[in-house]
Write a protein that holds these residues in place. Structure first.
Motif, PDB file in Angstrom:
ATOM      1  N   VAL A  14       0.860  -1.183   0.000  1.00  0.00           N
ATOM      2  CA  VAL A  14       0.000   0.000   0.000  1.00  0.00           C
ATOM      3  C   VAL A  14       0.895   1.232   0.000  1.00  0.00           C
ATOM      4  CG1 VAL A  14      -1.873   1.250   1.132  1.00  0.00           C
ATOM      5  CG2 VAL A  14      -1.772  -1.259   1.288  1.00  0.00           C
ATOM      6  N   THR A  15       0.933   1.960  -1.111  1.00  0.00           N
ATOM      7  CA  THR A  15       1.721   3.188  -1.147  1.00  0.00           C
ATOM      8  C   THR A  15       0.949   4.297  -0.431  1.00  0.00           C
ATOM      9  OG1 THR A  15       0.867   4.067  -3.254  1.00  0.00           O
ATOM     10  CG2 THR A  15       2.677   2.471  -3.377  1.00  0.00           C
ATOM     11  N   GLY A  16       1.685   5.152   0.262  1.00  0.00           N
ATOM     12  CA  GLY A  16       1.015   6.152   1.082  1.00  0.00           C
ATOM     13  C   GLY A  16       0.207   5.518   2.191  1.00  0.00           C
ATOM     14  N   GLY A  20      -4.021   8.699   6.475  1.00  0.00           N
ATOM     15  CA  GLY A  20      -5.186   9.017   5.656  1.00  0.00           C
ATOM     16  C   GLY A  20      -5.877   7.798   5.067  1.00  0.00           C
ATOM     17  N   ILE A  21      -6.282   7.907   3.808  1.00  0.00           N
ATOM     18  CA  ILE A  21      -6.979   6.830   3.120  1.00  0.00           C
ATOM     19  C   ILE A  21      -6.125   5.572   3.065  1.00  0.00           C
ATOM     20  CG2 ILE A  21      -7.781   6.098   0.832  1.00  0.00           C
ATOM     21  CD1 ILE A  21      -8.863   8.955   0.466  1.00  0.00           C
ATOM     22  N   GLY A  22      -4.837   5.744   2.810  1.00  0.00           N
ATOM     23  CA  GLY A  22      -3.951   4.587   2.726  1.00  0.00           C
ATOM     24  C   GLY A  22      -3.928   3.778   4.010  1.00  0.00           C
ATOM     25  N   LYS A  23      -3.851   4.463   5.128  1.00  0.00           N
ATOM     26  CA  LYS A  23      -3.829   3.763   6.416  1.00  0.00           C
ATOM     27  C   LYS A  23      -5.173   3.094   6.693  1.00  0.00           C
ATOM     28  CE  LYS A  23      -2.348   4.439  11.210  1.00  0.00           C
ATOM     29  NZ  LYS A  23      -1.870   5.439  12.200  1.00  0.00           N
ATOM     30  N   ARG A  27      -5.575  -0.953   7.317  1.00  0.00           N
ATOM     31  CA  ARG A  27      -6.288  -1.530   8.448  1.00  0.00           C
ATOM     32  C   ARG A  27      -7.358  -2.516   7.981  1.00  0.00           C
ATOM     33  NH1 ARG A  27      -6.331   0.634  13.340  1.00  0.00           N
ATOM     34  NH2 ARG A  27      -8.589   0.364  13.500  1.00  0.00           N
ATOM     35  N   GLY A  28      -8.054  -2.165   6.912  1.00  0.00           N
ATOM     36  CA  GLY A  28      -9.085  -3.060   6.397  1.00  0.00           C
ATOM     37  C   GLY A  28      -8.511  -4.372   5.891  1.00  0.00           C
ATOM     38  N   LEU A  29      -7.419  -4.308   5.153  1.00  0.00           N
ATOM     39  CA  LEU A  29      -6.787  -5.519   4.629  1.00  0.00           C
ATOM     40  C   LEU A  29      -6.206  -6.360   5.766  1.00  0.00           C
ATOM     41  CD1 LEU A  29      -4.904  -4.016   1.536  1.00  0.00           C
ATOM     42  CD2 LEU A  29      -7.102  -5.220   1.539  1.00  0.00           C
ATOM     43  N   ALA A  30      -5.549  -5.696   6.718  1.00  0.00           N
ATOM     44  CA  ALA A  30      -4.947  -6.415   7.836  1.00  0.00           C
ATOM     45  C   ALA A  30      -5.997  -7.103   8.699  1.00  0.00           C
ATOM     46  CB  ALA A  30      -4.115  -5.454   8.682  1.00  0.00           C
ATOM     47  N   ALA A  31      -7.162  -6.496   8.833  1.00  0.00           N
ATOM     48  CA  ALA A  31      -8.236  -7.084   9.635  1.00  0.00           C
ATOM     49  C   ALA A  31      -8.706  -8.413   9.060  1.00  0.00           C
ATOM     50  CB  ALA A  31      -9.416  -6.116   9.726  1.00  0.00           C
ATOM     51  N   LEU A  32      -8.510  -8.614   7.763  1.00  0.00           N
ATOM     52  CA  LEU A  32      -8.870  -9.877   7.107  1.00  0.00           C
ATOM     53  C   LEU A  32      -7.675 -10.815   7.008  1.00  0.00           C
ATOM     54  CD1 LEU A  32     -11.760 -10.571   5.958  1.00  0.00           C
ATOM     55  CD2 LEU A  32     -11.388  -8.147   6.447  1.00  0.00           C
ATOM     56  N   GLY A  33      -6.572 -10.482   7.690  1.00  0.00           N
ATOM     57  CA  GLY A  33      -5.442 -11.390   7.765  1.00  0.00           C
ATOM     58  C   GLY A  33      -4.348 -11.172   6.750  1.00  0.00           C
ATOM     59  N   CYS A  34      -4.428 -10.100   5.966  1.00  0.00           N
ATOM     60  CA  CYS A  34      -3.434  -9.822   4.933  1.00  0.00           C
ATOM     61  C   CYS A  34      -2.161  -9.256   5.553  1.00  0.00           C
ATOM     62  CB  CYS A  34      -4.015  -8.822   3.936  1.00  0.00           C
ATOM     63  SG  CYS A  34      -3.031  -8.587   2.453  1.00  0.00           S
ATOM     64  N   ASP A  35      -1.005  -9.764   5.123  1.00  0.00           N
ATOM     65  CA  ASP A  35       0.261  -9.160   5.497  1.00  0.00           C
ATOM     66  C   ASP A  35       0.488  -7.918   4.648  1.00  0.00           C
ATOM     67  OD1 ASP A  35       0.836 -11.150   7.411  1.00  0.00           O
ATOM     68  OD2 ASP A  35       1.668 -12.458   5.868  1.00  0.00           O
ATOM     69  N   ILE A  36       1.186  -6.926   5.207  1.00  0.00           N
ATOM     70  CA  ILE A  36       1.194  -5.590   4.619  1.00  0.00           C
ATOM     71  C   ILE A  36       2.609  -5.061   4.415  1.00  0.00           C
ATOM     72  CG2 ILE A  36       0.447  -3.196   4.929  1.00  0.00           C
ATOM     73  CD1 ILE A  36      -1.926  -5.027   4.620  1.00  0.00           C
ATOM     74  N   VAL A  37       2.806  -4.357   3.303  1.00  0.00           N
ATOM     75  CA  VAL A  37       3.987  -3.530   3.100  1.00  0.00           C
ATOM     76  C   VAL A  37       3.515  -2.081   3.060  1.00  0.00           C
ATOM     77  CG1 VAL A  37       5.954  -2.977   1.625  1.00  0.00           C
ATOM     78  CG2 VAL A  37       5.126  -5.338   1.769  1.00  0.00           C
ATOM     79  N   VAL A  38       3.926  -1.296   4.049  1.00  0.00           N
ATOM     80  CA  VAL A  38       3.588   0.124   4.102  1.00  0.00           C
ATOM     81  C   VAL A  38       4.712   0.886   3.411  1.00  0.00           C
ATOM     82  CG1 VAL A  38       3.174   2.121   5.575  1.00  0.00           C
ATOM     83  CG2 VAL A  38       2.284  -0.118   6.239  1.00  0.00           C
ATOM     84  N   ALA A  39       4.409   1.510   2.285  1.00  0.00           N
ATOM     85  CA  ALA A  39       5.411   2.238   1.505  1.00  0.00           C
ATOM     86  C   ALA A  39       5.056   3.715   1.500  1.00  0.00           C
ATOM     87  CB  ALA A  39       5.458   1.708   0.078  1.00  0.00           C
ATOM     88  N   GLY A 220     -16.575  11.906   4.617  1.00  0.00           N
ATOM     89  CA  GLY A 220     -16.239  10.514   4.885  1.00  0.00           C
ATOM     90  C   GLY A 220     -14.998  10.407   5.746  1.00  0.00           C
ATOM     91  N   MET A 221     -14.789   9.227   6.313  1.00  0.00           N
ATOM     92  CA  MET A 221     -13.616   8.941   7.134  1.00  0.00           C
ATOM     93  C   MET A 221     -12.714   7.946   6.401  1.00  0.00           C
ATOM     94  SD  MET A 221     -14.205  10.943   9.579  1.00  0.00           S
ATOM     95  CE  MET A 221     -12.823  10.494  10.625  1.00  0.00           C
ATOM     96  N   PRO A 222     -11.403   8.004   6.622  1.00  0.00           N
ATOM     97  CA  PRO A 222     -10.471   7.128   5.900  1.00  0.00           C
ATOM     98  C   PRO A 222     -10.819   5.645   5.975  1.00  0.00           C
ATOM     99  CG  PRO A 222      -9.244   8.837   7.025  1.00  0.00           C
ATOM    100  CD  PRO A 222     -10.673   8.989   7.463  1.00  0.00           C
ATOM    101  N   ASP A 223     -11.269   5.171   7.133  1.00  0.00           N
ATOM    102  CA  ASP A 223     -11.594   3.750   7.275  1.00  0.00           C
ATOM    103  C   ASP A 223     -12.768   3.325   6.403  1.00  0.00           C
ATOM    104  OD1 ASP A 223      -9.544   3.514   9.044  1.00  0.00           O
ATOM    105  OD2 ASP A 223     -10.768   3.092  10.816  1.00  0.00           O
ATOM    106  N   GLU A 224     -13.553   4.294   5.902  1.00  0.00           N
ATOM    107  CA  GLU A 224     -14.718   3.939   5.102  1.00  0.00           C
ATOM    108  C   GLU A 224     -14.354   3.529   3.666  1.00  0.00           C
ATOM    109  OE1 GLU A 224     -18.571   6.033   6.833  1.00  0.00           O
ATOM    110  OE2 GLU A 224     -17.026   7.534   6.383  1.00  0.00           O
ATOM    111  N   LEU A 225     -13.073   3.624   3.322  1.00  0.00           N
ATOM    112  CA  LEU A 225     -12.600   3.072   2.054  1.00  0.00           C
ATOM    113  C   LEU A 225     -12.242   1.598   2.185  1.00  0.00           C
ATOM    114  CD1 LEU A 225     -12.126   4.733  -0.668  1.00  0.00           C
ATOM    115  CD2 LEU A 225     -12.407   6.129   1.387  1.00  0.00           C
TER     116      LEU A 225
END
Length: 255
Positions: A14-16, A20-23, A27-39, A220-225
Motif C-alpha cells: 500500500v503506497t502512502g 489518511g486513506i492509505g492507512k 487496516r481493512g486488509l490487515a483485519a482480514l489477515g493480509c500481510d502488509i507492506v507500508v510504503a 467521509g472517514m479514511p476507514d470507510e474506504l
C-alpha cells in the motif's frame, strides 16, 4: 461466502499507507489477515503505522521508505517486498499529493510534481509488480482516483488531470492484463477527512458546500474506504476489472 473475502496469507503493498486513506485501507486488509507492506516517504509515520497494525491485527508488516518520484526506489520497494514475503498479491496505488491553486498560478514544477506522484508512479508501481503477479497466475491492483477524476475543480487542475489519468490508466491495464488473471480497478473517494484536504475543509464556505452536495450530509472517514478495498482485493471481485467505484456518500450522483 466467508472464503470469498479471505485474505489470510496474502501480501499487499500500500503506497502512502502511513496515513489518511492509505492507512484506512491498510487496516481493512490487515483485519482480514493480509500481510502488509507500508510504503511511504515519512519514516516516522511509517514506523508508527507499522507498529499500530502489528499490535492490533497480529499480521506481518514491513515498512519501506520510498520516494514515489524515483523509479529505482519503486523497483527497490518491490524487491524488498519479495525478499521479505516471496509474494505480492495486491498493490494499492494510493500515494498522492495536491496543491490548491488556480491554473494560471501553477508553476510548471508544481504541475510536474503532482503528475509524477499521482499518475506516473501508479504506472511504474503497476509495471514493477506485473511480472510477480503474472508468474503467480493472479493479482489485484487497486488505484486510488478521486471525485476529481469525474468533475472539474477551478483550483485543482493538476490534481484533477492526474486523477482522470488514473482512471484511464486503470482501464488500459485492466484490458492488457486480464489474460494474466490480474484485475485492475480504481476507487474514487469523495470528500474524505485527511491531511490532504485540510486546506479545503478549513474554509467554511467550501466545507458547507461539500456537505450540502453530499447526500450522506457529512465528510467521509479514511476507514470507510476499507470495505470497498477489501472487495477489490479479494476473490469476491475476480470477475470485476476496469471499474472506477465511487466511495463518496452519494456526491457523484447528486443533482
Amino acid at each position: 461466502m466467508e472464503n470469498m473475502f479471505e485474505l489470510k496469507g496474502k501480501v499487499a503493498i500500500v503506497t502512502g499507507g502511513n496515513g489518511g486513506i492509505g492507512k484506512g485501507i491498510v487496516r481493512g486488509l490487515a483485519a482480514l489477515g493480509c500481510d502488509i507492506v507500508v510504503a511511504a516517504r515519512n519514516k516516522a509515520k511509517i514506523d508508527t503505522a507499522v507498529n499500530e497494525v502489528k499490535k492490533e491485527f497480529n499480521v506481518k508488516v514491513l515498512g519501506v521508505q520510498v520516494d514515489m518520484n524515483r523509479e529505482e526506489q519503486i523497483k527497490a520497494l518491490v524487491a524488498k517486498s519479495m525478499d521479505r514475503f516471496n509474494r505480492i498479491d495486491i498493490l494499492v496505488n494510493n500515494a498522492g499529493t495536491g496543491i490548491l491553486k488556480r491554473p494560471e498560478d501553477y508553476e510548471t514544477s508544481e504541475w510536474d510534481e503532482i503528475l509524477s506522484i499521482n499518475l506516473r508512479s501508479v504506472f511504474i508501481c503497476s509495471k514493477a509488480v506485473y511480472p510477480v503477479m503474472k508468474q503467480a497466475g493472479a493479482g489485484k491492483i487497486i488505484n486510488i482516483g478521486s471525485m476529481l477524476s469525474i468533475f472539474g475543480g477551478s483550483e485543482l487542475a493538476a490534481y484533477g488531470a492526474s486523477k482522470g489519468g488514473v482512471v484511464q490508466l486503470t482501464k488500459s491495464l485492466a484490458v492488457a492484463w486480464a489474460p494474466d488473471n490480474i484485475q485492475v480497478n480504481a476507487l474514487l473517494p469523495g470528500w474524505i477527512e485527511t491531511d490532504l484536504v485540510t486546506q479545503v475543509k478549513d474554509v467554511p464556505e467550501f466545507d458547507a458546500a461539500i456537505i450540502a452536495r453530499t447526500p450522506a450530509n457529512r465528510w467521509g472517514m479514511p476507514d470507510e474506504l476499507a470495505g470497498a478495498a477489501v472487495f477489490l482485493a479479494s476473490p469476491a471481485s475476480n470477475f470485476v476489472t476496469g471499474t472506477a467505484l465511487p466511495v463518496d456518500g452519494g456526491y457523484s450522483v447528486m443533482v
